[in-house]
Motif scaffolding. Structure first.
Motif: not given
Ligand code: NDP
Length: 304
Positions: A167-177
């Protein structure tokens, strides 16, 4: 009585008092030694500086307890079949929060302009408020999450990115962008693994807002050195404050030393503090003896 081998001789002076005390407080009857017959050792307290490299004869050993948070120098050791625990120490976490917060504020407030001002320039430009400065933390583990909490308490909008969804945290390639696009100040607190090596390279550095500041207290290998220098020279990265390097001490002829856009701190962001870490070690031994799961167990397959 248990035999606990303290296999980090250079750190023994720091631990020789607090560790026996912490073991006694945890109710552990142990013989803490710096040398022992391998087949007699129940637990090993370890640091990367340790001469111990072959764990094969330690047939009775129930766990190897690392004094460092990072485990990249031991996790791939093929002789290590015993459980490996890394260090999550309140003292170390506090130190990292202070380093990250201090260097974030340095760049956010533009302190350098006033501290070094040989021309006596009266420049009354006020910095924005923290709430207007996006900070991204890559790696929202023990240290990243603590830094995020401290920066949020100062009103910085903090974006986190990690390997798994939470929750409240990005992940993965799209999240990194997305995380990089929001990073006026970028903090890298990832472990060194095959997946994170060179994560910041020419392609990903280009995803940052122009002039972004990078703070790297994670590991040197997270950033492609040459790509960082190129991004600094091109103005894509405004400044990099680096605490960790591929080779330490950083070689005298490394361009980071002389680059005006780089601040070098000598791997001092956070140190394991014996007074608090001793209790973490003792608690894990207590758990091992009570048949409870170890704290901070390293997952060998993911490498951290
Ligand atoms: P943790 O294991 O608690 O956290 C690691 C974080 O990195 C987690 O959020 C994890 O994701 C994330 N992560 C790991 N691999 C990936 C990946 N491939 N992609 C995206 N995210 C990833 O470690 P700590 O917070 O305790 O420590 C972090 C690092 O800080 C250490 O490994 C060490 O290198 C460095 N360090 C530096 C010190 C210094 O003095 N400069 C002192 C101490 C540590 P997830 O949450 O999904 O598992």
């Amino acid at each position: 009585m248990l035999t606990v081998l303290f296999a980090a001789p250079s750190l023994w002076p720091e631990y020789q008092e607090p560790l026996p005390r912490a073991l006694a407080e945890a109710g552990i009857d142990a013989r803490l030694v710096t040398k022992a017959a391998p087949e007699a050792v129940d637990y090993i307290v370890y640091a990367p500086s340790s001469p111990l490299q072959d764990f094969t004869p330690y047939t009775r050993t129930k766990a190897v307890l690392n004094l460092w948070a990072g485990v990249e120098r031991i996790v791939g050791n093929p002789t290590l079949t015993q459980p490996l625990c890394r260090m999550v120490d309140p003292g170390l976490t506090e130190g990292m929060v202070e380093w990250v917060t201090g260097h974030t504020l340095r760049h956010h407030l533009g302190m350098d302009r006033h501290i070094v001002n040989p021309g006596h320039v009266w420049d009354p430009a006020c910095p924005p408020l923290a709430r207007e400065r996006g900070v991204t933390i890559l790696g929202m583990g023990a240290l990243g999450a603590a830094c995020a909490a401290a920066l949020r308490a100062l009103n910085f909008p903090v974006t986190g990115w990690s390997r798994t969804a939470k929750p409240g945290c990005l992940h993965g390639e799209e999240g990194l962008r997305e995380a990089l696009a929001r990073a006026e100040i970028l903090v890298t607190l990832l472990p060194k693994t095959p997946e994170t090596e060179n994560l910041l390279n020419g392609r990903t550095l280009a995803m940052l807002p122009r002039g972004a500041v990078i703070l790297n207290p994670g590991r040197g290998a997270l950033i492609d050195d040459a790509a960082l220098i190129a991004a600094l020279d091109a103005g894509q990265v405004g400044h990099a404050t680096l605490d960790v390097f591929r080779i330490e001490p950083l070689p005298q002829d490394h361009p980071f030393w002389s680059h005006p856009g780089v601040t070098v701190t000598p791997h001092i962001a956070a140190d394991t503090r014996a007074s608090t870490a001793a209790h973490v070690i003792a608690e894990n031994i207590r758990r091992g003896e009570a048949g409870e799961p170890f704290l901070h167990l390293v997952d060998r397959t993911r490498g951290y």
